[in-house]
Enzyme design. Structure first.
Site, short mmCIF file in Angstrom:
data_model
loop_
_atom_site.label_atom_id
_atom_site.label_comp_id
_atom_site.label_asym_id
_atom_site.label_seq_id
_atom_site.Cartn_x
_atom_site.Cartn_y
_atom_site.Cartn_z
N CYS A 90 50.72 46.98 38.76
CA CYS A 90 50.88 48.15 39.63
C CYS A 90 51.41 49.34 38.82
O CYS A 90 52.49 49.26 38.23
CB CYS A 90 51.83 47.84 40.78
SG CYS A 90 52.08 49.24 41.90
N HIS A 128 43.02 44.22 34.83
CA HIS A 128 42.40 45.50 35.18
C HIS A 128 42.02 46.21 33.89
O HIS A 128 42.83 46.27 32.96
CB HIS A 128 43.37 46.35 36.01
CG HIS A 128 42.72 47.53 36.65
ND1 HIS A 128 42.21 48.57 35.94
CD2 HIS A 128 42.51 47.84 37.96
CE1 HIS A 128 41.70 49.48 36.77
NE2 HIS A 128 41.88 49.05 38.00
N VAL A 173 48.25 46.51 48.80
CA VAL A 173 49.39 46.73 49.68
C VAL A 173 48.93 47.31 51.01
O VAL A 173 48.17 48.28 51.05
CB VAL A 173 50.42 47.67 49.01
CG1 VAL A 173 51.52 48.04 49.99
CG2 VAL A 173 51.01 47.01 47.78
#
Length: 389
Positions: A111, A180, A30
């Site tokens: 996120c 991740h 971001v």
């Protein structure tokens, strides 16, 4: 209709595999993985870039949000656009709008930021695998088979949940997956779990991009060797050293700072000052002492930064030619029609009136409130406020 030639992402993975290597990937960050930074990292061995995470709520509803959140050019390829979404009509409409300008689309389910979780976005979607499947399947059905559709997630415990979700997404027709190696509750200081990622890779047949703790080309090579992954994604590591995937430099070299200066000088008003300055702050952490970093972070104008670089490094902007940004034109008709149908179906007393000029969307407004700059450089470099995931 595509405005620029499409890159077949599946072919990129297959070509890398045939050559015994893997894709080097710049993460969706971001505010940071924007056009100018994508240009920079591509100069140093990055194979695939993502846009920053974009809110579908805002992208559908606001021309202002579209212009702020997305820009591209003819040399900006291969490129994946990443969206944060939890509404099918918003996700589908966003992908329809951006389709002519990108090579694929990615759904953010990774996120861990509190604001995203509260809105049912990012990692919150991992609690609703049926919705993730519906979102993904909808995009796969409505776009050409050679248009990349992917999802980015984090590992969950027990690992069987992650494996199950990945296998279900494979059946939905994803081109690849990004994972991740930390759970949503793990801190940055805790190591990413490559053993978990290896187990996931062995359980699926689609390409896997591994994410977490890649701070050098040696780290990327090790992840490829241990996990058997088809790509390695870098986030914080490539912010600090955009030359990471070249393997030539342990820290950002002056030549890279020069390239960033030239790219931004050519971009002129197309790059926001905060973005321009923050990248320098990340890159120059090892190049200037703390006292001078504090001075640099207090600078308020581009000319002041150029003066600082001239004084400290004898470095001045050099004129380069870059392709002009593509003027993106978005067809809002389908989104407007879907919104009207939802209003009718739900018998809303006060229908939501669609206008691309009326509001930038609630998520865009909330994020704008949060976009406060930190004056302490050490905290600035380590904070999670920038959603680097």
């Amino acid at each position: 209709m595509s405005v620029k030639p499409k890159t077949n992402i599946a072919y990129l993975f297959q070509n890398a595999k045939d050559n015994g290597t893997y894709l080097k990937v710049c993460a969706p960050m971001v505010r940071y993985s924007k056009l100018e930074f994508r240009r920079l990292v591509r100069m140093y061995g990055t194979d695939l870039c993502f846009t920053p995470m974009i809110m579908t709520d805002s992208f559908c509803r606001s021309e202002k949000a579209r212009q702020v959140e997305f820009s591209t050019a003819s040399d900006d390829t291969p490129l994946i656009a990443q969206f944060a979404a939890n509404q099918i009509h918003e996700y589908l409409s966003s992908v329809e709008m951006i389709f002519p300008y990108v090579d694929g689309i990615d759904l953010n389910c990774g996120c861990p930021q509190r604001w995203a979780m509260q809105e049912g976005l990012g990692c919150a979607l991992l609690k609703d695998p049926e919705l993730v499947k519906d979102l993904t399947s909808t995009i796969r059905r409505n776009f050409p088979s050679d248009f990349s559709v992917s999802v980015k997630i984090r590992v969950q415990k027990p690992l069987a949940q992650t494996i199950s979700l990945c296998q279900q997404l494979e059946k939905c027709g994803v081109t690849f997956l990004t994972i991740h190696g930390r759970t949503s509750s793990q801190k940055i200081a805790e190591p990413s779990n490559n053993e978990f990622l290896r187990e996931v890779k062995q359980s699926i047949s689609v390409p896997l991009i591994a994410n977490g703790d890649c701070k050098s080309l040696e780290d990327a090579d090790k992840m490829h060797r241990i996990i058997g992954c088809d790509g390695v994604m870098a986030a914080r590591g490539i912010l600090a050293n955009p030359t990471l995937f070249s393997g030539k430099y342990k820290t950002t070299p002056i030549e890279c700072v020069q390239h960033w200066t030239d790219i931004c000088y050519a971009a002129d008003h197309n790059i926001a000052f905060n973005n321009f300055q923050h990248h320098y702050a990340f890159m120059m952490e090892k190049l200037i002492p703390r006292r001078k970093r504090a001075i640099f972070n207090s600078l308020q104008r581009k000319e002041h930064i150029f003066d600082f670089l001239d004084t400290e490094f004898d470095l001045r902007p050099e004129k380069i030619d870059l392709p002009e940004n593509i003027t993106c034109s978005y067809d809002e008709t389908k989104f407007s029609n879907r919104l009207n149908q939802i209003n009718i179906r739900e018998s809303k007393l006060e229908n939501e009136k669609y206008s691309s000029e009326s509001t930038p969307g609630k998520f865009f407004l909330e994020k704008a409130k949060e976009d406060l700059e930190n004056s302490d450089e050490e905290e600035f470099l380590q904070t999670n406020m920038f959603d680097i995931i």
